[in-house]
Design a protein around this motif. Sequence first.
Motif, mmCIF file in Angstrom:
data_model
loop_
_atom_site.group_PDB
_atom_site.id
_atom_site.type_symbol
_atom_site.label_atom_id
_atom_site.label_comp_id
_atom_site.label_asym_id
_atom_site.label_seq_id
_atom_site.Cartn_x
_atom_site.Cartn_y
_atom_site.Cartn_z
ATOM 1 N N MET A 192 0.844 -1.200 0.000
ATOM 2 C CA MET A 192 0.000 0.000 0.000
ATOM 3 C C MET A 192 0.878 1.249 0.000
ATOM 4 S SD MET A 192 -2.855 1.260 2.774
ATOM 5 C CE MET A 192 -3.933 -0.110 2.368
ATOM 6 N N VAL A 193 0.478 2.226 -0.794
ATOM 7 C CA VAL A 193 1.208 3.490 -0.860
ATOM 8 C C VAL A 193 0.474 4.526 -0.021
ATOM 9 C CG1 VAL A 193 1.987 5.368 -2.347
ATOM 10 C CG2 VAL A 193 2.136 3.005 -3.155
ATOM 11 N N LYS A 194 1.150 5.007 1.024
ATOM 12 C CA LYS A 194 0.565 6.032 1.887
ATOM 13 C C LYS A 194 1.266 7.378 1.741
ATOM 14 C CE LYS A 194 -1.139 2.918 5.507
ATOM 15 N NZ LYS A 194 -1.110 2.621 6.974
ATOM 16 N N ASN A 195 2.511 7.362 1.253
ATOM 17 C CA ASN A 195 3.297 8.588 1.119
ATOM 18 C C ASN A 195 3.963 8.621 -0.253
ATOM 19 O OD1 ASN A 195 3.155 9.045 4.159
ATOM 20 N ND2 ASN A 195 4.372 7.169 4.087
ATOM 21 N N LEU A 196 4.143 9.828 -0.781
ATOM 22 C CA LEU A 196 4.866 10.013 -2.036
ATOM 23 C C LEU A 196 6.095 10.876 -1.766
ATOM 24 C CD1 LEU A 196 1.895 10.821 -4.465
ATOM 25 C CD2 LEU A 196 2.884 8.580 -3.914
ATOM 26 N N MET A 197 7.255 10.413 -2.240
ATOM 27 C CA MET A 197 8.507 11.142 -2.037
ATOM 28 C C MET A 197 9.181 11.351 -3.392
ATOM 29 S SD MET A 197 11.519 10.354 0.743
ATOM 30 C CE MET A 197 12.282 8.944 -0.073
ATOM 31 N N PHE A 198 9.535 12.600 -3.677
ATOM 32 C CA PHE A 198 10.011 12.977 -5.000
ATOM 33 C C PHE A 198 11.452 13.464 -4.994
ATOM 34 C CE2 PHE A 198 5.457 13.533 -4.988
ATOM 35 C CZ PHE A 198 5.035 13.132 -6.246
ATOM 36 N N TYR A 238 -2.380 12.532 -0.507
ATOM 37 C CA TYR A 238 -1.191 11.906 0.078
ATOM 38 C C TYR A 238 -0.319 12.955 0.766
ATOM 39 C CZ TYR A 238 -2.021 8.075 -3.313
ATOM 40 O OH TYR A 238 -2.560 7.054 -4.060
ATOM 41 N N PRO A 239 0.400 12.568 1.805
ATOM 42 C CA PRO A 239 1.514 13.407 2.258
ATOM 43 C C PRO A 239 2.601 13.372 1.176
ATOM 44 C CG PRO A 239 0.865 11.833 3.964
ATOM 45 C CD PRO A 239 0.192 11.403 2.698
ATOM 46 N N LEU A 240 3.150 14.531 0.850
ATOM 47 C CA LEU A 240 4.199 14.620 -0.168
ATOM 48 C C LEU A 240 5.508 15.069 0.471
ATOM 49 C CD1 LEU A 240 2.487 16.355 -3.245
ATOM 50 C CD2 LEU A 240 2.399 13.961 -2.537
ATOM 51 N N TYR A 241 6.604 14.464 0.010
ATOM 52 C CA TYR A 241 7.930 14.797 0.520
ATOM 53 C C TYR A 241 8.902 14.943 -0.646
ATOM 54 C CZ TYR A 241 5.718 13.004 4.731
ATOM 55 O OH TYR A 241 4.843 12.799 5.769
ATOM 56 N N MET A 242 9.958 15.719 -0.426
ATOM 57 C CA MET A 242 10.995 15.876 -1.440
ATOM 58 C C MET A 242 12.336 15.438 -0.870
ATOM 59 S SD MET A 242 12.022 19.214 -3.736
ATOM 60 C CE MET A 242 13.319 19.903 -2.701
ATOM 61 N N LEU A 243 13.085 14.672 -1.657
ATOM 62 C CA LEU A 243 14.422 14.204 -1.283
ATOM 63 C C LEU A 243 15.341 14.480 -2.462
ATOM 64 C CD1 LEU A 243 16.270 12.635 0.699
ATOM 65 C CD2 LEU A 243 15.577 10.544 -0.494
ATOM 66 N N SER A 244 16.250 15.441 -2.297
ATOM 67 C CA SER A 244 17.014 15.912 -3.453
ATOM 68 C C SER A 244 18.492 16.092 -3.154
ATOM 69 C CB SER A 244 16.439 17.253 -3.930
ATOM 70 O OG SER A 244 17.203 17.786 -4.996
ATOM 71 N N ASN A 245 19.326 15.637 -4.096
ATOM 72 C CA ASN A 245 20.729 16.031 -4.113
ATOM 73 C C ASN A 245 20.777 17.429 -4.727
ATOM 74 O OD1 ASN A 245 21.357 13.470 -3.229
ATOM 75 N ND2 ASN A 245 22.267 12.784 -5.155
ATOM 76 N N THR A 246 20.999 18.428 -3.911
ATOM 77 C CA THR A 246 21.036 19.794 -4.423
ATOM 78 C C THR A 246 21.965 20.614 -3.545
ATOM 79 O OG1 THR A 246 19.674 21.660 -5.175
ATOM 80 C CG2 THR A 246 18.994 20.572 -3.121
ATOM 81 N N ASN A 247 21.927 21.914 -3.698
ATOM 82 C CA ASN A 247 22.852 22.781 -2.973
ATOM 83 C C ASN A 247 22.144 24.057 -2.547
ATOM 84 O OD1 ASN A 247 23.429 25.029 -5.097
ATOM 85 N ND2 ASN A 247 23.550 23.092 -6.227
ATOM 86 N N THR A 253 6.015 4.035 1.345
ATOM 87 C CA THR A 253 6.395 5.265 0.646
ATOM 88 C C THR A 253 6.865 4.953 -0.764
ATOM 89 O OG1 THR A 253 7.075 6.247 2.754
ATOM 90 C CG2 THR A 253 7.885 7.293 0.735
ATOM 91 N N LEU A 254 6.271 5.627 -1.746
ATOM 92 C CA LEU A 254 6.682 5.475 -3.140
ATOM 93 C C LEU A 254 7.599 6.632 -3.506
ATOM 94 C CD1 LEU A 254 6.488 3.984 -5.846
ATOM 95 C CD2 LEU A 254 4.471 5.386 -6.378
#
Length: 208
Positions: A1-7, A102-111, A167-168
């Motif tokens: 089951m997908v409860k969270n989306l992480m981008f 959905y709760p949305l989250y961001m995970l990024s390699n950035t500066n 989490t997807l």
Amino acid sequence: MVKNLMFDLGGVIMDIDRNHCVKAFEKLGMENIDSFLGLYGQKGPFLQLEEGKISADEFRAEIRKMLPRHVSDEVMDAAFNEFLIGIPVSRLRSLEQLHRHYPLYMLSNTNPIMMNSRIDACFRADGHDINYYFDGIVTSYEALSCKPERRIFDYAARKFGIDPGETLFFDDSQANVEAAVSYGYQAVIIRPGEEFKTVLDNYLSKDL
């Protein structure tokens, strides 16, 4: 089951073009820029900045050593930001729509240079700021780690209070997707020309 989306950001939400950035630094006289900038990862001071090992000012000082003449912070930052093309408003509205479900989250390699300038501005294109779209954000320079390392994924799970198995995660790097799966996340790759909303719909339809 997908409860969270992480981008992931670049190549998933934000359109990017590495060659624009390479050409911008070449115009400043940096001859070896091509060896520092990758599509999915950086090297040298560019990587150190993403990993939070050096500050923005320290990064600029290191880059100036590689230039034939002095350039201002503003000119250097503008060259760096050429990596980022922008975010279509339609994509921002897809995030807005998904955020209702959905709760949305961001995970990024950035500066911090990009995050506090071009990225911030692009997320404001539809009248909102970046925090409107996400329940939480983790950057590599905050986590002191870059994808595909386990440390940044574990850091995100702790900070967001999420179960990786529920989490997807969306990323445009196959290495990052495979790493996420090995750490217990659900994950899908976004290929050039694909929209995350379509990929999500296809992913969820497989479970029906």
